[in-house]
Design a protein around this motif. Structure first.
Motif, mmCIF file in Angstrom:
data_model
loop_
_atom_site.group_PDB
_atom_site.id
_atom_site.type_symbol
_atom_site.label_atom_id
_atom_site.label_comp_id
_atom_site.label_asym_id
_atom_site.label_seq_id
_atom_site.Cartn_x
_atom_site.Cartn_y
_atom_site.Cartn_z
ATOM 1 N N CYS A 176 61.730 24.214 31.375
ATOM 2 C CA CYS A 176 62.994 23.690 30.532
ATOM 3 C C CYS A 176 63.781 24.992 30.372
ATOM 4 O O CYS A 176 63.161 26.124 29.936
ATOM 5 C CB CYS A 176 62.388 23.338 29.120
ATOM 6 N N PRO A 177 65.184 25.110 30.570
ATOM 7 C CA PRO A 177 65.836 26.292 30.553
ATOM 8 C C PRO A 177 66.004 26.681 28.932
ATOM 9 O O PRO A 177 66.667 27.841 28.657
ATOM 10 C CB PRO A 177 67.527 25.941 30.980
ATOM 11 N N PHE A 178 65.677 25.778 27.847
ATOM 12 C CA PHE A 178 65.725 26.090 26.636
ATOM 13 C C PHE A 178 64.478 26.877 25.984
ATOM 14 O O PHE A 178 64.398 27.069 24.841
ATOM 15 C CB PHE A 178 66.017 24.773 25.875
ATOM 16 N N HIS A 179 63.665 27.098 27.026
ATOM 17 C CA HIS A 179 62.567 28.026 26.500
ATOM 18 C C HIS A 179 62.975 29.286 25.934
ATOM 19 O O HIS A 179 63.990 30.058 26.602
ATOM 20 C CB HIS A 179 61.543 28.287 27.732
ATOM 21 N N GLY A 180 62.513 30.005 25.029
ATOM 22 C CA GLY A 180 62.497 30.905 24.422
ATOM 23 C C GLY A 180 61.705 32.141 25.284
ATOM 24 O O GLY A 180 60.846 31.684 25.943
ATOM 25 N N ASN A 181 61.964 33.510 25.089
ATOM 26 C CA ASN A 181 61.430 34.497 25.952
ATOM 27 C C ASN A 181 59.818 34.379 25.386
ATOM 28 O O ASN A 181 59.081 34.607 26.306
ATOM 29 C CB ASN A 181 61.771 35.822 25.473
#
Length: 286
Positions: A176-181
């Motif tokens: 998912c591109p919305f993952h955080g670091n």
């Protein structure tokens, strides 16, 4: 909510539904099996698994129509952008609605009689009360039990810990591109095979989805999974963001939540990801 229903705090539900995108982390599937075995089955609550397909496979299949993920775009002129987010509706909301119609006995395109509806519980806490919305169809009526109980995210975490479920993983696509670091680091550091999977996918979608490429509609720019808009295996995921530092200064529970991706991610009825300027199509960008 499943556990609260199983222990009698909330009324017993008829069903629990899990919308499977086909590309969840292994930890999510393992956790689902644990919930089914230790909480749902003993309480007599069936967990129904529904799906519209495998989002990863569909993106890489030139013969499949793909509901786009919110990929980060770097246009030819250097301007940033994002592709339109259609994945939540296609891979989560759509199969849930289909199953609900089937349970009511009126599968599409049969019209659901007026006055017949299901009460659908959605797990939004008081922290995100603004995401609580009414259903967009008459055969579903949304209810938000956690808000009714006045429960915050921290209340949910404390309750899960009391049940021995402190390590409940966040349900979202592996890539998912919305993952955080913190989420990207967790995949890289604890699941090498899944990290290799998302790195390979990131490289494969650089010019858009397979169907767009096959039809000659290549992305007029480059697409990436990470917000830095560089290849995932080169992205600065070891950088600790201000939000992470702030969480570390608060309670341990808050820090744990951030690591598990509570802030960034999506759920069927309340995708938490906030997008920037949106491009109209996964295959073509202005």
């Amino acid at each position: 909510m499943l556990a609260l229903s199983a222990d009698g705090t909330l009324p017993k539900v008829d069903y629990a539904i899990f919308a499977d995108t086909g590309w969840e982390p292994r930890a999510v599937y393992d956790h689902l099996e644990l919930l089914e075995r230790e909480i749902a089955k003993p309480a007599g609550i069936p967990i129904l698994r529904v799906t519209s397909g495998n989002i990863r496979d569909d993106a890489l299949d030139p013969d499949h129509r793909f509901a786009s993920m919110p990929l980060y775009i770097l246009n030819k002129d250097g301007r940033p952008g994002m592709t339109r987010r259609q994945c939540t509706g296609e891979y989560k909301v759509k199969p849930i609605k289909k199953k609900i119609r089937d349970l009511l006995g009126y599968p599409y395109p049969i019209r659901v009689p007026k006055g017949l509806f299901v009460e659908q519980w959605i797990g939004i806490s008081t922290d995100e009360f603004h995401r609580a919305k009414d259903a967009d169809v008459k055969y579903m009526r949304n209810r938000h039990p956690l808000i009714d109980m006045g429960w915050s995210r921290s209340d949910c975490v404390h309750y899960l810990r009391s049940l021995g479920l402190a390590d409940t993983p966040k349900s979202s696509c592996l890539g998912c591109p919305f993952h955080g670091n913190a989420q990207w680091r967790n995949i890289r550091d604890h699941s090498p095979s899944e990290w290799a999977d998302v790195v390979a996918f990131d490289a494969a979608i650089r010019k858009g989805n397979a169907r767009a490429n096959a039809s000659g509609n290549k992305l007029l720019g480059e697409a990436f999974l990470h917000r830095s808009r560089v290849p995932l295996d080169q992205a600065p995921i070891d950088h600790v963001t201000a939000a992470e530092w702030a969480a570390r200064q608060r309670s341990l529970a808050d820090a744990d939540q951030l690591e598990q991706g509570v802030v960034d991610g999506c759920s069927p009825w309340s995708c938490r990801g906030e997008v920037e300027a949106v491009q109209d199509d996964f295959g073509l960008t202005a």
